[in-house]
Design an enzyme around this catalytic site. Structure first.
Site, short mmCIF file in Angstrom:
data_model
loop_
_atom_site.label_atom_id
_atom_site.label_comp_id
_atom_site.label_asym_id
_atom_site.label_seq_id
_atom_site.Cartn_x
_atom_site.Cartn_y
_atom_site.Cartn_z
N LYS A 187 16.85 61.32 49.31
CA LYS A 187 15.77 60.80 48.47
C LYS A 187 15.15 61.98 47.74
O LYS A 187 14.15 62.55 48.18
CB LYS A 187 14.75 60.07 49.35
CG LYS A 187 14.09 58.89 48.64
CD LYS A 187 13.31 58.03 49.62
CE LYS A 187 12.48 57.00 48.89
NZ LYS A 187 13.27 55.88 48.33
C1 LIG Z 1 13.84 54.64 48.53
C2 LIG Z 1 15.07 54.11 47.91
C3 LIG Z 1 15.62 52.86 48.25
C4 LIG Z 1 14.95 51.89 49.19
O1 LIG Z 1 14.73 52.42 50.47
P1 LIG Z 1 13.62 51.77 51.43
O2 LIG Z 1 13.66 52.65 52.63
O3 LIG Z 1 14.08 50.40 51.72
O4 LIG Z 1 12.35 51.81 50.68
C5 LIG Z 1 16.83 52.50 47.67
N1 LIG Z 1 17.45 53.31 46.79
C6 LIG Z 1 16.95 54.52 46.43
C7 LIG Z 1 17.71 55.36 45.47
C8 LIG Z 1 15.74 54.96 46.98
O5 LIG Z 1 15.25 56.13 46.62
#
Ligand SMILES: *Cc1c(COP(=O)(O)O)cnc(C)c1O
Length: 365
Positions: free
Chosen positions: A204
């Site tokens: 992330k």
């Molecule tokens: C944060 C994110 C998600 C969703 O993740 P959650 O933990 O469900 O909030 C999906 N794809 C990407 C690229 C993300 O950064």
């Protein structure tokens, strides 16, 4: 793991907090990501010291040297999760331990130091406690928490930085869909991809989002809400939306979601929904699903529903997918029963309105 587990947070309360009346006015219609609470948490890391100087202090601009490494080589990661206020006044977070783990995994991929889970969790509890009055009250509202970390070392050489700043801020969030849940229209880009095998798709990091903005602009030019990415190798299989994971529901009740092969982000909402769908009796398969198959299954009626999921919107139905090859309409383009049922079940657990058999909800002490 580096020390820091016994680090105490020094509290420096904001001397000029937003007056209560102004805060109430802001909380009556917070939107998303527009308004912020009175405080932030910061923790520093240096190669020579490990984690040090943990503070809860007034939210304020962060002085940054123009040669700070993050501004040049983008060593930056973040998380997103929500704190809720229950009807009994208790404050909870949904699976923050999973965010702590993912934050460490993102850090490792970006050659950054790993913040111990215990410090990550405590930083959020400290922030929510001091800014508790900022949690909006009302259906589908929450306090969105944004922990992040970046390379703060003043150095232009290309190598992992030796100094970092971890920070957490909080932003009151209103109902994501003010006028009720509205199905998405997506754009399947043919020339942009999001993440290649061996790349940073599972981390992330801000860089992934920067790389997705041109394709997002293309989606909007084609009258779509968001882009849906295809795999970078064959340009055939569905990856994700670039901020949300994707699920498909078939006429036999089975559900498919793309597997965690390293190019999609391992969503915590995705993980919870796999568990909940199986408990509801659905067979859930983590397998690749081609855009061409989607077109065929939508036409034959085998595909009944499709939805995207993530912390911010929880679950959003997908109504239409456009690409240069034409348009796919999922069923009648409205919200399906399985999609709605999963959304209701997950939201009820998150808000403390349903039992929590998996221990996903963490109460603020
Ligand atoms: C944060 C994110 C998600 C969703 O993740 P959650 O933990 O469900 O909030 C999906 N794809 C990407 C690229 C993300 O950064």
């Amino acid at each position: 793991m580096t020390g820091g587990d016994r680090l105490d947070f020094e509290l420096h309360p904001n001397a000029n907090p937003v007056p209560a009346a102004e805060r109430s006015a802001l909380l009556s219609s917070p939107g998303f990501g527009r308004i912020f609470t009175d405080h932030m948490v910061t923790i520093r890391w240096a190669e020579s010291k490990g984690w040090y100087d943990a503070r809860v202090e007034a939210r304020a601009p962060i002085p940054l040297d123009p040669a700070a490494a993050v501004l040049h080589y983008a060593q930056e990661i973040f998380e997103g999760l929500k704190a809720y206020q229950g009807s009994d006044g208790s404050v909870t977070m949904f699976r923050p331990d999973a965010n702590a783990r993912r934050f460490r995994e993102s850090a490792r991929r970006m050659a950054m130091p790993e913040l111990p889970d215990e410090l990550f969790l405590r930083s959020l509890e400290e922030l929510v406690r001091v800014d508790r009055e900022w949690i909006p009250q009302g259906a589908e509202t929450s306090l969105y928490l944004r922990p992040f970390m970046f390379a703060s070392e003043v150095f232009l050489g290309v190598r992992p930085a030796m100094e970092y700043l971890y920070c957490a801020i909080a932003s009151p969030a209103g109902a994501y869909f003010a006028g009720g849940v509205k199905p998405l229209t997506l754009w399947a880009s043919e020339h942009y991809t999001r993440a290649a095998p061996g790349g940073t798709g599972a981390a992330k990091c801000g860089g992934n989002y920067a790389a997705s903005l041109a394709s997002q602009a293309e989606a909007i030019e084609h009258g779509c809400d968001q882009v849906i990415f295809l795999d970078a190798v064959e340009r055939k299989y569905i990856d994700e939306l670039g901020g949300m994971n994707v699920f498909f529901v078939f006429d036999d009740g089975s559900i498919v979601t793309p597997p965690l092969t390293g190019s999609i982000l391992p969503g915590i909402t995705r993980d919870a929904l796999i568990t909940l769908a199986r408990e509801k009796g659905h067979e859930v398969r983590e397998e690749q699903y081609a855009l061409a198959q989607w077109r065929e299954d939508a036409a034959s009626g085998r595909l009944r529903e499709a939805f995207a999921c993530g912390t911010a919107a929880v679950i959003t139905p997908i109504g239409v997918v456009r690409s240069p090859a034409g348009e796919i309409v999922v069923a009648d383009g409205s919200t399906g029963a399985v999609t709605q049922g999963l959304r209701d079940t997950l939201v009820a657990i998150q808000r403390g309105d349903a039992p929590d058999p998996h221990g996903w909800v963490r109460r603020l002490a």
